[in-house]
Design an enzyme around this catalytic site. Structure first.
Site, mmCIF file in Angstrom:
data_model
loop_
_atom_site.group_PDB
_atom_site.id
_atom_site.type_symbol
_atom_site.label_atom_id
_atom_site.label_comp_id
_atom_site.label_asym_id
_atom_site.label_seq_id
_atom_site.Cartn_x
_atom_site.Cartn_y
_atom_site.Cartn_z
ATOM 1 N N GLY A 15 24.871 52.229 68.057
ATOM 2 C CA GLY A 15 25.272 51.040 67.286
ATOM 3 C C GLY A 15 25.759 49.940 68.211
ATOM 4 O O GLY A 15 26.408 50.213 69.218
ATOM 5 N N LYS A 80 19.109 55.391 65.579
ATOM 6 C CA LYS A 80 18.332 56.267 64.685
ATOM 7 C C LYS A 80 17.534 57.284 65.494
ATOM 8 O O LYS A 80 16.858 56.913 66.462
ATOM 9 C CB LYS A 80 17.354 55.433 63.865
ATOM 10 C CG LYS A 80 18.009 54.817 62.647
ATOM 11 C CD LYS A 80 16.970 54.247 61.712
ATOM 12 C CE LYS A 80 16.149 53.219 62.401
ATOM 13 N NZ LYS A 80 15.784 52.036 61.856
ATOM 14 N N GLY A 81 17.605 58.526 65.085
ATOM 15 C CA GLY A 81 16.681 59.528 65.602
ATOM 16 C C GLY A 81 17.012 60.056 66.983
ATOM 17 O O GLY A 81 17.228 59.303 67.909
ATOM 18 N N ASP A 118 29.140 58.301 72.574
ATOM 19 C CA ASP A 118 28.989 59.721 72.931
ATOM 20 C C ASP A 118 27.593 60.257 72.632
ATOM 21 O O ASP A 118 26.990 60.930 73.475
ATOM 22 C CB ASP A 118 30.077 60.582 72.275
ATOM 23 C CG ASP A 118 30.114 60.438 70.756
ATOM 24 O OD1 ASP A 118 29.455 59.520 70.218
ATOM 25 O OD2 ASP A 118 30.808 61.240 70.106
ATOM 26 N N SER A 120 24.653 58.578 72.305
ATOM 27 C CA SER A 120 23.614 57.993 73.157
ATOM 28 C C SER A 120 23.742 58.479 74.592
ATOM 29 O O SER A 120 22.733 58.768 75.247
ATOM 30 C CB SER A 120 23.726 56.472 73.198
ATOM 31 O OG SER A 120 23.853 55.972 71.924
ATOM 32 N N ASP A 143 34.451 52.680 67.808
ATOM 33 C CA ASP A 143 35.243 53.825 67.336
ATOM 34 C C ASP A 143 36.268 54.289 68.381
ATOM 35 O O ASP A 143 37.231 54.964 68.044
ATOM 36 C CB ASP A 143 34.328 55.007 66.985
ATOM 37 C CG ASP A 143 33.227 54.616 66.016
ATOM 38 O OD1 ASP A 143 33.421 53.661 65.246
ATOM 39 O OD2 ASP A 143 32.156 55.261 66.043
ATOM 40 N N GLN A 287 32.934 44.145 61.808
ATOM 41 C CA GLN A 287 33.723 44.620 62.959
ATOM 42 C C GLN A 287 32.896 44.724 64.231
ATOM 43 O O GLN A 287 33.423 44.854 65.326
ATOM 44 C CB GLN A 287 34.308 46.004 62.644
ATOM 45 C CG GLN A 287 35.340 45.977 61.560
ATOM 46 C CD GLN A 287 35.488 47.319 60.848
ATOM 47 O OE1 GLN A 287 36.379 48.076 61.137
ATOM 48 N NE2 GLN A 287 34.596 47.601 59.905
ATOM 49 N N ARG A 288 31.591 44.739 64.084
ATOM 50 C CA ARG A 288 30.739 44.938 65.277
ATOM 51 C C ARG A 288 30.175 43.637 65.828
ATOM 52 O O ARG A 288 29.729 43.594 66.977
ATOM 53 C CB ARG A 288 29.584 45.882 64.920
ATOM 54 C CG ARG A 288 30.039 47.252 64.527
ATOM 55 C CD ARG A 288 29.136 48.350 64.976
ATOM 56 N NE ARG A 288 27.739 48.122 64.773
ATOM 57 C CZ ARG A 288 26.911 48.990 64.186
ATOM 58 N NH1 ARG A 288 27.402 50.124 63.699
ATOM 59 N NH2 ARG A 288 25.639 48.752 64.084
#
Ligand code: F6P
Length: 368
Positions: A15, A80-81, A118, A120, A143, A287-288
């Protein structure tokens, strides 16, 4: 111009968060000052699947001062994935790791810098092991749950955004005699909720690490009313469980599931128990995005420079980290093993309890 003495690649994975472009800029500025060439890989490691791999040449001109002020990532990213078990459009599961390793080899780079959380960094670490290429990790995640680093790029900005939300909710709460519930992100770690809750003057902060009793929360809010204050602010971390012990999840397009919605559950319970009006704000991806805070730009810059220095000194499989006011490096393998949740007896929890902020449990104030 002499031939570049090294060629390195960089990618952003997982993310996004504020500060990623500031990391890319620092890496490029330092590497090109050493006469190295830098290649950006697009869309995380997914850019390595296409032939030729999807890349973007990066030089000092490309990463001018505008870029580090911008949210998102110019390289694109994905959360994703898992490439080791990737769900294909036809419904089958395929291991794409060797395609990625070969894609990386085709770039003829001396090392890869991976900016990730963590999940990735774990994937990149296994790809690097499989392909025998040097990897340096840079921690990013709103996070702040990565082990062995006090902070990660993006966390400070997310806390600032959530704190600002409380600053904006407080006057409207007071004007309308309402209890405002703010749901924040953070996955299984309550760092954003706790930090923003303390900074933003919350009365109640619910985090996944501390099981809550809704009656206790209601009693705390009632005692505020009894003392003559007509409003209250409640911060709820997204992975807080319902009374039945379930996490509130949303099913998204394509069958994906994401945390979200617990704020509404708790808002309804508080309204019922306190016989008061509640309103719920789910802060979500706000927030991102946006401009990174000064602190995130600073950490990003220090991390980027250190990552290049690690490659320069021949180190591999290291993650840069923040510790005691400086940049250090640790083994990626160790960092991803340690999920860093809120310490139940740490300074932040003691601060909250010391200020009579309700954390949902019955623990009385104890400041060591
Ligand atoms: O890990 C970062 C994070 O923003 C979490 O706090 C949140 O649960 C998740 O990502 C949201 O993921 P997505 O962007 O896929 O909705």
């Amino acid at each position: 111009m002499p031939q570049p003495s090294k060629r390195i690649a960089i990618l952003t994975s997982g993310g996004d968060c504020a500060g990623l472009n500031a990391v890319i800029r620092a890496v490029v500025l330092h590497a090109t000052s050493l006469n190295w060439e830098v290649i950006g890989i697009m869309s995380g490691a997914h850019g390595l699947i296409s032939r030729p791999p999807q890349t973007m040449p990066l030089d000092a001109k490309k990463v001018d001062t505008v870029m580090m002020r911008q949210g998102g990532t110019i390289l694109g990213t994905t959360n994703k994935g898992d490439p080791f078990a990737y769900p294909m459009p036809d419904g089958t599961i395929k291991n794409l790791s060797q395609d990625m390793v070969e894609g990386f080899r085709s770039l003829k780079c001396d090392a890869l810098i991976g900016i990730g959380g963590d999940g990735s960094l774990g994937i990149l670490y296994h790809l690097a092991q499989q392909g025998h290429f040097p990897l340096i990790g840079i921690p990013k995640t709103i996070d702040n749950d990565l082990g062995l680093t006090e902070t990660s790029v993006g966390f400070d900005t997310a806390v600032a955004v959530a704190t600002e939300a409380l600053d904006r909710l407080q006057p409207t709460a007071a004007s309308h005699d309402r209890i405002m519930i703010l749901e924040v992100m953070g996955r299984d770690a309550g760092h954003i909720a706790l930090a923003a809750g303390i900074a933003g003057g919350a009365d109640v902060i619910l985090i996944p690490e501390i099981p809550y009793d809704i009656q206790h929360v209601a009693d705390h809010i009632k005692s505020i009313h009894e003392k003559g204050r007509n409003f209250a602010l409640v911060v709820v971390s997204e992975a807080v469980r319902t009374v039945e012990g379930n996490k509130k999840m949303n099913e998204l397009y394509g069958g994906q599931k994401r945390l979200g919605g617990i704020g509404h559950v708790i808002g309804a319970q508080i309204a019922d128990l306190c016989k008061a009006e509640t309103r719920v704000t789910v802060l979500g991806h706000v927030q991102r995005g946006g401009q990174p805070s000064a602190q995130d730009r600073l950490i990003a810059s220090a991390f980027g420079v250190h990552a290049v220095d690690l490659i320069r000194s021949g180190k591999m499989n290291r993650m840069v980290a923040w510790s005691n006011r400086k940049v250090i490096d640790v083994a990626i393998e160790d960092a991803i093993k340690e999920n860093q949740q809120v310490e139940l007896h740490g300074s932040m929890v003691r601060t909250a309890r010391g200020m009579n902020i309700c954390l949902g449990d019955n623990t009385s104030i104890s400041v060591a």
